[in-house]
Write a protein that holds these residues in place. Structure first.
Motif, PDB file in Angstrom:
ATOM      1  N   GLY A 256       0.721  -1.268  -0.184  1.00  0.00           N
ATOM      2  CA  GLY A 256      -0.298  -0.200  -0.148  1.00  0.00           C
ATOM      3  C   GLY A 256       0.276   1.423   0.208  1.00  0.00           C
ATOM      4  N   THR A 257       0.068   2.284  -0.243  1.00  0.00           N
ATOM      5  CA  THR A 257       0.421   3.850  -0.409  1.00  0.00           C
ATOM      6  C   THR A 257       1.457   4.333   0.954  1.00  0.00           C
ATOM      7  OG1 THR A 257      -0.564   4.348  -2.414  1.00  0.00           O
ATOM      8  CG2 THR A 257       1.008   6.448  -0.988  1.00  0.00           C
ATOM      9  N   VAL A 258       2.755   4.986   1.238  1.00  0.00           N
ATOM     10  CA  VAL A 258       2.588   5.395   2.438  1.00  0.00           C
ATOM     11  C   VAL A 258       2.106   6.917   2.280  1.00  0.00           C
ATOM     12  CG1 VAL A 258       4.939   6.011   4.021  1.00  0.00           C
ATOM     13  CG2 VAL A 258       4.505   4.397   2.520  1.00  0.00           C
ATOM     14  N   ARG A 259       1.227   6.823   3.550  1.00  0.00           N
ATOM     15  CA  ARG A 259      -0.284   8.319   3.242  1.00  0.00           C
ATOM     16  C   ARG A 259       1.215   9.360   4.167  1.00  0.00           C
ATOM     17  NH1 ARG A 259      -6.057   6.291   2.946  1.00  0.00           N
ATOM     18  NH2 ARG A 259      -6.660   8.275   3.966  1.00  0.00           N
ATOM     19  N   TRP A 260       2.241   9.582   4.227  1.00  0.00           N
ATOM     20  CA  TRP A 260       3.157  10.384   5.093  1.00  0.00           C
ATOM     21  C   TRP A 260       2.688  11.955   5.218  1.00  0.00           C
ATOM     22  CZ3 TRP A 260       5.805   8.568   9.052  1.00  0.00           C
ATOM     23  CH2 TRP A 260       6.752   9.284  10.191  1.00  0.00           C
ATOM     24  N   ARG A 261       1.879  12.342   4.398  1.00  0.00           N
ATOM     25  CA  ARG A 261       1.925  13.598   4.181  1.00  0.00           C
ATOM     26  C   ARG A 261       0.158  13.772   5.170  1.00  0.00           C
ATOM     27  NH1 ARG A 261      -2.338  15.515   1.125  1.00  0.00           N
ATOM     28  NH2 ARG A 261      -2.602  14.103  -0.098  1.00  0.00           N
ATOM     29  N   GLU A 262      -0.529  13.294   4.902  1.00  0.00           N
ATOM     30  CA  GLU A 262      -1.540  12.522   5.551  1.00  0.00           C
ATOM     31  C   GLU A 262      -1.541  12.886   6.626  1.00  0.00           C
ATOM     32  OE1 GLU A 262      -5.141  11.480   2.932  1.00  0.00           O
ATOM     33  OE2 GLU A 262      -3.194  10.223   2.208  1.00  0.00           O
ATOM     34  N   SER A 263      -0.511  11.389   6.669  1.00  0.00           N
ATOM     35  CA  SER A 263      -0.302  11.403   8.270  1.00  0.00           C
ATOM     36  C   SER A 263       0.112  12.619   9.596  1.00  0.00           C
ATOM     37  CB  SER A 263       0.359  10.018   8.722  1.00  0.00           C
ATOM     38  OG  SER A 263       0.504   8.785   8.503  1.00  0.00           O
ATOM     39  N   ILE A 264       0.935  13.146   8.928  1.00  0.00           N
ATOM     40  CA  ILE A 264       1.476  14.010   9.588  1.00  0.00           C
ATOM     41  C   ILE A 264       0.675  15.441   9.452  1.00  0.00           C
ATOM     42  CG2 ILE A 264       2.926  16.413   9.087  1.00  0.00           C
ATOM     43  CD1 ILE A 264       4.822  13.752  10.267  1.00  0.00           C
ATOM     44  N   ALA A 265      -0.224  15.197   8.497  1.00  0.00           N
ATOM     45  CA  ALA A 265      -1.395  16.357   8.112  1.00  0.00           C
ATOM     46  C   ALA A 265      -2.314  16.341   9.855  1.00  0.00           C
ATOM     47  CB  ALA A 265      -1.852  16.729   7.343  1.00  0.00           C
ATOM     48  N   HIS A 266      -2.583  14.693   9.781  1.00  0.00           N
ATOM     49  CA  HIS A 266      -3.662  14.630  10.700  1.00  0.00           C
ATOM     50  C   HIS A 266      -3.185  15.009  12.392  1.00  0.00           C
ATOM     51  CE1 HIS A 266      -6.887  12.318  13.028  1.00  0.00           C
ATOM     52  NE2 HIS A 266      -5.505  11.759  13.391  1.00  0.00           N
ATOM     53  N   MET A 267      -1.633  14.168  12.490  1.00  0.00           N
ATOM     54  CA  MET A 267      -1.454  14.954  13.999  1.00  0.00           C
ATOM     55  C   MET A 267      -0.875  16.435  13.963  1.00  0.00           C
ATOM     56  SD  MET A 267       1.470  11.715  14.140  1.00  0.00           S
ATOM     57  CE  MET A 267       2.596  11.817  12.497  1.00  0.00           C
ATOM     58  N   ALA A 268      -1.290  16.854  12.678  1.00  0.00           N
ATOM     59  CA  ALA A 268      -1.089  18.520  13.563  1.00  0.00           C
ATOM     60  C   ALA A 268      -2.391  19.060  13.575  1.00  0.00           C
ATOM     61  CB  ALA A 268      -0.413  19.172  11.725  1.00  0.00           C
ATOM     62  N   SER A 269      -3.752  18.178  13.378  1.00  0.00           N
ATOM     63  CA  SER A 269      -4.905  18.702  13.209  1.00  0.00           C
ATOM     64  C   SER A 269      -5.357  18.231  14.639  1.00  0.00           C
ATOM     65  CB  SER A 269      -5.797  18.197  11.926  1.00  0.00           C
ATOM     66  OG  SER A 269      -5.878  16.897  12.166  1.00  0.00           O
ATOM     67  N   GLN A 270      -4.477  17.354  15.114  1.00  0.00           N
ATOM     68  CA  GLN A 270      -5.043  16.928  16.712  1.00  0.00           C
ATOM     69  C   GLN A 270      -4.083  17.762  17.947  1.00  0.00           C
ATOM     70  OE1 GLN A 270      -7.719  14.876  16.969  1.00  0.00           O
ATOM     71  NE2 GLN A 270      -8.034  15.185  14.898  1.00  0.00           N
ATOM     72  N   GLY A 271      -2.792  18.817  16.903  1.00  0.00           N
ATOM     73  CA  GLY A 271      -2.236  20.020  17.973  1.00  0.00           C
ATOM     74  C   GLY A 271      -0.848  19.838  17.885  1.00  0.00           C
ATOM     75  N   VAL A 272      -0.276  18.622  17.000  1.00  0.00           N
ATOM     76  CA  VAL A 272       0.612  18.751  17.935  1.00  0.00           C
ATOM     77  C   VAL A 272       1.376  19.553  16.389  1.00  0.00           C
ATOM     78  CG1 VAL A 272       3.127  17.168  16.890  1.00  0.00           C
ATOM     79  CG2 VAL A 272       0.333  15.175  17.709  1.00  0.00           C
ATOM     80  N   THR A 273       2.654  19.895  17.499  1.00  0.00           N
ATOM     81  CA  THR A 273       3.161  21.281  16.391  1.00  0.00           C
ATOM     82  C   THR A 273       5.066  20.928  16.763  1.00  0.00           C
ATOM     83  OG1 THR A 273       4.124  21.833  19.793  1.00  0.00           O
ATOM     84  CG2 THR A 273       1.714  23.098  18.052  1.00  0.00           C
ATOM     85  N   THR A 274       5.265  19.899  17.579  1.00  0.00           N
ATOM     86  CA  THR A 274       6.594  19.158  17.462  1.00  0.00           C
ATOM     87  C   THR A 274       7.178  18.062  17.215  1.00  0.00           C
ATOM     88  OG1 THR A 274       7.337  20.850  19.272  1.00  0.00           O
ATOM     89  CG2 THR A 274       9.005  19.752  18.906  1.00  0.00           C
ATOM     90  N   PHE A 275       7.702  17.489  16.489  1.00  0.00           N
ATOM     91  CA  PHE A 275       7.650  16.267  16.246  1.00  0.00           C
ATOM     92  C   PHE A 275       9.216  15.613  16.267  1.00  0.00           C
ATOM     93  CE2 PHE A 275       3.856  17.620  13.936  1.00  0.00           C
ATOM     94  CZ  PHE A 275       3.029  16.782  13.075  1.00  0.00           C
ATOM     95  N   TYR A 276       9.360  14.677  16.795  1.00  0.00           N
ATOM     96  CA  TYR A 276      10.852  14.336  17.371  1.00  0.00           C
ATOM     97  C   TYR A 276      11.079  13.045  15.821  1.00  0.00           C
ATOM     98  CZ  TYR A 276      10.882  17.726  20.980  1.00  0.00           C
ATOM     99  OH  TYR A 276      10.385  18.636  22.056  1.00  0.00           O
TER     100      TYR A 276
END
Length: 315
Positions: A256-276
């Motif tokens: 399957g497709t690695v939906r990385w763009r959408e994964s980061i966007a989803h986390m950001a939509s849930q309030g994540v501002t820092t990705f380690y």
């Protein structure tokens, strides 16, 4: 301010990765020893001394990257007091990195994960004879445009959008001739750059079905627990915690497709501002700021990064 911990996939490897951590921190050495023991060989020697061509074999790259990511996490836990269950809203990993994320969240043990990714690497390499498949990066097209290019390039062969990395970077995968056609079509449709990638197999497309079957068998006998933190699955771009679903999505992920763009966007939509980003390289950190406005990516993979993290946390 919510945080997520993310884990890199293939392409971030380099000879010497993790050695400085092992030299400085006993907990890091213990992780490398545990992976070596699980595999019944000194993978750490290959990681730190090379040769590079052996390290870049998929069956070696995957457990090697896993080891560096988990060693980094263990150092943060012992040196900076990081508690994933308390400090992270989500974990996620790019392709292979999804296994690192699951091990980080204690859904899988380190030893089991090392053995699983060794099976995965070998099965992926074996699924398609060398030279039959290919992957290409299409730069400057969005996902829908790249998927359309792949569909038009297929012409009865396999050509699929494999990685939606964000920032106008989509990777296509499939039969070599079809991927080469995709490169030319992309150039004619406004792609800033389109080029074949130096990979050993066409990952994340239907040609990988034999590897998906192998992973289904391997995961069927693995012990998978609910993760301490929700894991954002590559194929869903949504968080999951149920062990049966984790297994199902890991099998789907092979083709399957690695939906990385959408994964980061989803986390950001849930309030994540820092990705380690824990482990080798800085690829994912670079993508974060292109995907989620205002979010920051921080790569941690060596002792200096650990020191900087502790200083920023006031630890």
């Amino acid at each position: 301010m919510a945080t997520a911990f993310v884990f890199p996939g293939q392409g971030s490897q380099a000879v010497g990765m993790g050695k400085a951590l092992a030299d400085e921190f006993a907990v890091a050495r213990a992780v490398f020893d545990e992976v070596d023991d699980a595999l019944g060989e000194r993978l750490s020697t290959l990681m730190w001394e090379g040769p590079a061509d052996a390290l870049t074999l998929t069956e070696n790259t995957q457990p090697a990257l896993l080891a560096v990511s988990l060693a980094t996490l263990r150092v943060l836990e012992t040196e900076a007091g990081v508690d994933l269950a308390r400090d992270a809203t989500f974990v996620a990993g790019h392709s292979l990195g999804e296994y690192s994320a699951l091990a980080a969240a204690r859904s899988l043990t380190i030893a089991d994960t090392a053995r699983l990714v060794r099976v995965r690497g070998r099965a992926m390499q074996k699924a398609v004879p060398v030279g039959v498949g290919a992957m290409a990066a299409l730069i400057g097209l969005d996902f829908e445009q790249a998927a359309a290019v792949a569909a038009d390039a297929a012409q009865g062969q396999v050509c699929q959008a494999a990685n939606d990395n964000g920032g106008g970077q989509v990777v296509v995968s499939g039969d070599k001739a079809a991927v080469e056609r995709a490169v030319e079509i992309a150039k004619s449709r406004g792609s800033k750059r389109a080029m074949l990638l130096p990979v050993s197999a066409p990952f994340h497309c239907s040609l990988m079905q034999p590897a998906a079957d192998a992973m289904k068998d391997a995961l069927a006998v693995a012990t998978v627990k609910p993760p301490l933190v929700p894991v954002v699955a590559n194929v869903l771009a949504l968080p999951i915690t149920d062990p049966a679903e984790i297994v199902r999505r890991l099998v789907e992920q092979v083709t399957g497709t690695v939906r990385w763009r959408e994964s980061i966007a989803h986390m950001a939509s849930q309030g994540v501002t820092t990705f380690y980003e824990l482990g080798a390289g800085k690829v994912l950190s670079g993508l974060v700021k292109r995907i989620a406005a205002g979010a920051i990516g921080v790569a941690i993979g060596n002792p200096a990064d650990v020191t900087a993290f502790k200083a920023a946390q006031g630890a």
